[in-house]
Structure formats: C-alpha cells, structure tokens
Design an enzyme around this catalytic site. Structure first.
Site, PDB file in Angstrom:
ATOM      1  N   ARG A   1      -2.215 -11.200  -4.198  1.00 38.57           N
ATOM      2  CA  ARG A   1      -2.242  -9.780  -4.563  1.00 38.57           C
ATOM      3  C   ARG A   1      -1.518  -9.192  -3.551  1.00 38.57           C
ATOM      4  O   ARG A   1      -0.961  -8.187  -3.880  1.00 38.57           O
ATOM      5  CB  ARG A   1      -3.739  -9.340  -4.676  1.00 38.57           C
TER       6      ARG A   1
ATOM      7  N   ASN B   1       0.739  -1.281   0.018  1.00 38.95           N
ATOM      8  CA  ASN B   1      -0.152  -0.127  -0.091  1.00 38.95           C
ATOM      9  C   ASN B   1       0.932   1.298  -0.008  1.00 38.95           C
ATOM     10  O   ASN B   1       0.490   2.317  -0.066  1.00 38.95           O
ATOM     11  CB  ASN B   1      -0.850   0.152   1.251  1.00 38.95           C
TER      12      ASN B   1
ATOM     13  N   CYS C   1     -16.110  -3.907  -3.951  1.00 40.62           N
ATOM     14  CA  CYS C   1     -15.348  -5.240  -3.676  1.00 40.62           C
ATOM     15  C   CYS C   1     -16.223  -6.102  -2.620  1.00 40.62           C
ATOM     16  O   CYS C   1     -17.037  -5.612  -2.043  1.00 40.62           O
ATOM     17  CB  CYS C   1     -13.991  -5.290  -3.670  1.00 40.62           C
TER      18      CYS C   1
ATOM     19  N   ARG D   1     -16.842   0.954  -1.823  1.00 44.49           N
ATOM     20  CA  ARG D   1     -15.592   1.529  -2.045  1.00 44.49           C
ATOM     21  C   ARG D   1     -15.695   2.782  -2.941  1.00 44.49           C
ATOM     22  O   ARG D   1     -15.372   2.903  -4.166  1.00 44.49           O
ATOM     23  CB  ARG D   1     -14.788   0.664  -2.764  1.00 44.49           C
TER      24      ARG D   1
HETATM   25  C1  EPZ Z   1      -6.682   1.910   1.505  1.00 43.67           C
HETATM   26  O1  EPZ Z   1      -7.667   1.723   0.831  1.00 43.67           O
HETATM   27  C2  EPZ Z   1      -5.782   0.329   1.308  1.00 43.67           C
HETATM   28  N1  EPZ Z   1      -5.604  -0.001   0.134  1.00 43.67           N
HETATM   29  C3  EPZ Z   1      -6.509  -0.711   2.112  1.00 43.67           C
HETATM   30  O2  EPZ Z   1      -6.083  -1.950   2.123  1.00 43.67           O
HETATM   31  C4  EPZ Z   1      -7.126  -0.351   3.506  1.00 43.67           C
HETATM   32  O3  EPZ Z   1      -7.854  -1.304   4.046  1.00 43.67           O
HETATM   33  C5  EPZ Z   1      -7.606   1.051   3.530  1.00 43.67           C
HETATM   34  O4  EPZ Z   1      -6.788   1.995   2.899  1.00 43.67           O
HETATM   35  C6  EPZ Z   1      -7.768   1.594   5.104  1.00 43.67           C
HETATM   36  O5  EPZ Z   1      -6.759   1.558   5.761  1.00 43.67           O
HETATM   37  C7  EPZ Z   1      -4.351   0.477  -0.629  1.00 43.67           C
HETATM   38  O6  EPZ Z   1      -3.842   1.504   0.034  1.00 43.67           O
HETATM   39  C8  EPZ Z   1      -4.236   0.230  -2.049  1.00 43.67           C
HETATM   40  P1  EPZ Z   1      -9.970   4.461   2.356  1.00 43.67           P
HETATM   41  P2  EPZ Z   1      -8.738   2.752   0.251  1.00 43.67           P
HETATM   42  O7  EPZ Z   1     -10.396   5.521   1.184  1.00 43.67           O
HETATM   43  O8  EPZ Z   1      -7.624   3.977   0.292  1.00 43.67           O
HETATM   44  C9  EPZ Z   1     -14.553   5.479   2.611  1.00 43.67           C
HETATM   45  C10 EPZ Z   1      -5.704  -4.073   1.816  1.00 43.67           C
HETATM   46  O9  EPZ Z   1      -6.118  -5.076   2.326  1.00 43.67           O
HETATM   47  N2  EPZ Z   1     -14.400   6.075   1.451  1.00 43.67           N
HETATM   48  O10 EPZ Z   1      -9.300   4.820   3.575  1.00 43.67           O
HETATM   49  O11 EPZ Z   1      -9.576   2.457  -0.402  1.00 43.67           O
HETATM   50  C11 EPZ Z   1     -14.544   3.853   2.013  1.00 43.67           C
HETATM   51  O12 EPZ Z   1     -15.868   3.354   1.501  1.00 43.67           O
HETATM   52  C12 EPZ Z   1      -6.498  -3.043   1.362  1.00 43.67           C
HETATM   53  O13 EPZ Z   1      -4.422  -3.869   1.455  1.00 43.67           O
HETATM   54  C13 EPZ Z   1     -15.406   7.126   1.075  1.00 43.67           C
HETATM   55  O14 EPZ Z   1     -16.514   6.883   1.656  1.00 43.67           O
HETATM   56  O15 EPZ Z   1      -9.355   3.304   1.717  1.00 43.67           O
HETATM   57  C14 EPZ Z   1     -14.046   3.063   3.458  1.00 43.67           C
HETATM   58  O16 EPZ Z   1     -15.138   2.891   4.072  1.00 43.67           O
HETATM   59  C15 EPZ Z   1      -8.094  -3.304   1.664  1.00 43.67           C
HETATM   60  N3  EPZ Z   1     -15.264   7.770  -0.051  1.00 43.67           N
HETATM   61  C16 EPZ Z   1     -13.361   4.166   4.110  1.00 43.67           C
HETATM   62  O17 EPZ Z   1     -13.624   5.515   3.466  1.00 43.67           O
HETATM   63  C17 EPZ Z   1     -13.870   7.515  -0.763  1.00 43.67           C
HETATM   64  O18 EPZ Z   1     -13.827   8.694  -1.666  1.00 43.67           O
HETATM   65  C18 EPZ Z   1     -11.738   3.809   4.012  1.00 43.67           C
HETATM   66  O19 EPZ Z   1     -11.409   3.805   2.668  1.00 43.67           O
HETATM   67  C19 EPZ Z   1     -12.894   6.976  -0.315  1.00 43.67           C
HETATM   68  C20 EPZ Z   1     -13.040   6.290   0.734  1.00 43.67           C
END
Ligand code: EPZ
Length: 420
Positions: A400, A23, A118, A123
């Site tokens: 992955r 990440n 997913c 997401r």
């Molecule tokens: C990153 O995902 C990581 N992936 C995830 O790791 C990790 O679980 C997550 O951060 C939380 O720490 C990568 O870095 C590639 P978020 P990301 O945006 O950026 C909501 C793994 O297992 N949200 O912090 O997609 C979303 O729905 C993966 O390695 C919005 O509402 O996570 C979620 O409920 C899985 N609107 C929460 O925020 C947005 O525009 C956290 O999402 C974006 C997010």
C-alpha cells in the site's frame, strides 16, 4: 496471499531512488475534485492506495488517466455526478475520508461509510467533522456512515484539539472554496500539508501559513486546473536510511529531502550511524562505528514521526544497549514488538512504551505477519540481519505504501523474494 521470503544478507551497498510521497499524493488527488478543469499530477508512486483513490474519483464521476510509465495521473473532475463513496472502497483505504471536504465544497454534499479503525488505532474522524461543521456543513454520523450537507460554506476559526494531519487537510480543502476567511489553529505541520497547500495555491487558492500551526485560508469562488510534482516520500526515505544502518551498509538515498527527515537523521547519528548530505542525496553508513542504543518518542511534526517508529524498533534490536520507544500518536502501534520477539528480540511493552534490549540476543528468522505497512517494512528490515530466513505474510500492507520495495532492496544487495 503473497508473502516475502528474506534471506540474511550482508551490508546493503549502492544507491536507491525515492518515490513520490503516498501521504501527499492521496490528499492532492482528492483536491482535484475542487475544480472542473484537468489537473496533472507527476512523480506519483505506483501504490495500491493510489489505485483505490483513482477508483474513488471515477466513482464520483471524474475522468482519471494513469500513465504508470511516466508516474503521471491526469484527473478531469468536470463530470462530477455523485457525492457518495461506497463502503467497499472506503474499507480498502481510510484516506477516502480526504474526499469529504472537496465533495462538500464542490457539490454541497458528501456521503461515505465510516472509515473505521485499523490495527494501529480506532482512527476517529471527530476533528474532521468539527472543522467542517465550523464551516457550515450539517454532518450526521450513524453507526455505519457519515453524511455531510452544505449548500454554502462560510469561513471560520477552527481550533484542532489535536494537530490531526487528515483533519487539517480536509478543512484546508473545503475552506479554499468557502466564503470569507478561515484560520486553522493548532494545525498539523507535516511536509505533506505544505505540498497540498502548494498544489491548492497553484489552483488559485489563497492559503498562507501551511507548515506552521496556524493556517489562514481566504476562500475563492473558483479553482482552476494545474500541474504539480509530488514531494519525495520522507517515510520511504527514512525506511531506506534505517535499512543502510541495520545492515551496517553504505547507501546513497537519491532525491531525499534532508529537511523532511531531520529527526530521523538525529536519531541515526545518536545510534552511531553516519549521515552525509551529498550533492545527489543522503549517504547513510552503518559500517563505520559500532551502533548503540538511543531513545525514541513519537510526536507530531517536526517531532519524530510515528511512521518511522517501527523501522527504528527493528534497528534498535541490533545495537548495543537497551533502548526505549514511546508512541504518543496512535494508541496501538507497538504490535511490531510481538513479531520481533518471535525473532528473538524479547521486547517488553508496557502501555505506550516498548523496552528494546539490544544485540545481546541476535535475531533469528521466523514466520511473522505484517500488521500495518510500517511494521511490515520493519519486519523485512529485521529479516535482512536475522540468522536464516524470515517469511513476512500479509505483505499487501507493505505494497500500500512502498513502491517496488523488494526490488529496491535487492538492487542494494538484499535477497527478498515475493511469493504467492
Ligand atoms: C496521517 O494519518 C497519515 N496518513 C498516517 O500515515 C500518519 O501516521 C498520521 O497522519 C500521523 O502522522 C495519511 O496521510 C494518508 P492523524 P491521519 O489524523 O491523518 C487522532 C502511514 O503509515 N485523531 O494525524 O489519520 C487519531 O486517532 C499512515 O502512511 C482524532 O482523535 O492521522 C490519532 O491518534 C499511518 N480525531 C492522531 O489523531 C480525528 O478526527 C493522529 O491522527 C483525527 C485524528
């Protein structure tokens, strides 16, 4: 489809080295789009997600050379000639969205299929779009794709309604080349954000405050190439810490950064495992005390990481007493409970809470399915201690995010076979 067959094994003993952070390397590879000079990335984990990101970079015209033996990738984005990411690449990896900010900043345009949801949640990307719009991008979203157009980006104050990791990264990358100052309030504080900011600053960006909830970026005209070694993967670190505990073993996790896994250390200590910060890594032992229940609540960093929730669920089915797990980050990330219940765990899920009875009912082997990469890894850990043998299917999820997962476990005494 490949699967893992795991035989019940004794305590894991020995030492294991942690690969570079998935990440961190994904947004850093996306950030190479921001310059027309070559960037060399070291300590890259060999993962399918990294392959997909390299294909995305080639698809927009960058030259990408991968040296698997050296775990190095050199990206030369001088020849960027497109800003469209095709659906077949986006559907393979949601993190494709990290290229939106860099493409807008470098070319003024980005068009890609919506990453879609997913198994762990819908997401959405509304916070990514909100931040990029605040910087002046015109973003239109229809049911299939997102199109962003920005002849010029101008710094702005961006407040994130949720400290989204991806949105913080996308906005930080775009703001690096915007005119003037940008402040991201309520920013995500994960170590991967800090690693990306360090990479951008080595390229000539002017970013302060990464790792706190307020990040200030002073836009610059141009960024130059650089060389950067990616931080170790804190979630792989945590996964092997749990592997040592669940197997009641004694494992030295080399090149682990204790500061990146404080909540995991705290919860393992609460369960009765021992964790010692030694010269060349973290030594975790699950064989000294009888392990007992604890409670987990996932939160944005520096809280307990959602990516470590599944491995802990497996561990908590093997300890004395009943534990509770509350998942606050993703709306559907307790599916592992159903698969562990097929192995005898009898976990009850009520909304975003899981009630995990302890070792009253020892686990037995079963045919189970990985629903996401962390749940897949957690099922393998459960298979280490379940009576008989366990088959985990859909292991492409695991591959992955974990480099040589079976080999690393087997080097510690596990018996995990990969079969097509
Ligand atoms: C990153 O995902 C990581 N992936 C995830 O790791 C990790 O679980 C997550 O951060 C939380 O720490 C990568 O870095 C590639 P978020 P990301 O945006 O950026 C909501 C793994 O297992 N949200 O912090 O997609 C979303 O729905 C993966 O390695 C919005 O509402 O996570 C979620 O409920 C899985 N609107 C929460 O925020 C947005 O525009 C956290 O999402 C974006 C997010």
């Amino acid at each position: 489809m490949a699967k893992f067959i795991i035989e019940k094994t004794g305590p894991l003993v020995g030492e294991v080295s942690i690969s570079g952070a998935k990440n961190a390397v994904l947004p850093i590879l996306a950030a190479t789009i921001l310059t027309d000079e070559p960037c060399e990335i070291n300590d890259v984990p060999l993962l399918s997600d990294v392959d997909v990101m390299c294909r995305i970079l080639r698809c927009v015209g960058a030259k990408v050379d991968v040296d698997e033996k050296e775990h190095t990738i050199v990206v030369d984005a001088k020849g960027i000639n497109s800003s469209e990411i095709p659906y077949d690449l986006v559907k393979m990896m949601r993190a494709s969205i990290f290229t939106m900010g860099p493409l807008i900043a470098r070319t003024g345009h980005a068009n890609m299929a919506l990453p879609g949801g997913c198994s762990i949640g819908s997401r959405p990307i509304d916070l990514h779009n909100k931040g990029l719009r605040m910087l002046g991008a015109k973003i239109t979203v229809d049911e299939f794709s997102v199109d962003a157009y920005a002849p010029k980006l101008k710094g702005s104050l961006v407040y994130l309604d949720f400290p989204s990791v991806g949105a913080t990264e996308n906005i930080m990358m775009a703001a690096s080349l915007a005119e003037g100052y940008t402040t991201i309030e309520n920013a995500a504080e994960e170590p991967e954000i800090v690693d990306l900011a360090n990479f951008l600053n080595k390229m000539g960006a002017k970013i302060k405050g990464a790792g706190t909830d307020s990040i200030r970026i002073e836009g610059v005209k141009k960024l130059h190439g650089t060389r950067h070694a990616v931080i170790p993967d804190r979630i792989e670190t945590g996964t092997f810490m749990v592997a040592a505990a669940i197997s009641r073993g004694d494992v030295l996790i080399k090149n682990a950064l204790p500061d990146h896994v404080r909540p995991v250390i705290a919860k393992l200590l609460e369960c009765g495992a021992t964790v010692n910060d030694e010269v060349d890594g973290l030594r975790v032992r699950g064989d000294i005390n009888r392990l007992v229940a604890t409670d987990i609540k996932t939160l944005p960093y520096p809280g307990f990481p959602t990516d470590m929730q599944a491995p802990f669920m497996s561990l908590l089915t093997t300890v004395r007493g009943t534990s509770t797990i509350i998942e606050t980050i993703f709306e559907n990330r307790l599916q592992l409970a159903g698969e562990l219940s097929r192995m005898g765990a009898n976990i009850r899920v009520d909304g975003n809470m899981a009630i995990v009875p302890g070792d009253k009912r020892p686990l037995h082997g079963a045919n189970v399915m990985a629903t996401d990469l962390r749940a897949g890894a957690a099922l393998v850990l459960a298979g280490l201690v379940a009576e008989g043998h366990t088959e985990v299917s859909d292991i492409y999820h695991i591959e992955r995010g974990y480099e040589n997962f079976a080999d690393k476990l087997n080097s510690l005494g596990a018996n995990v076979k990969r079969v097509e």
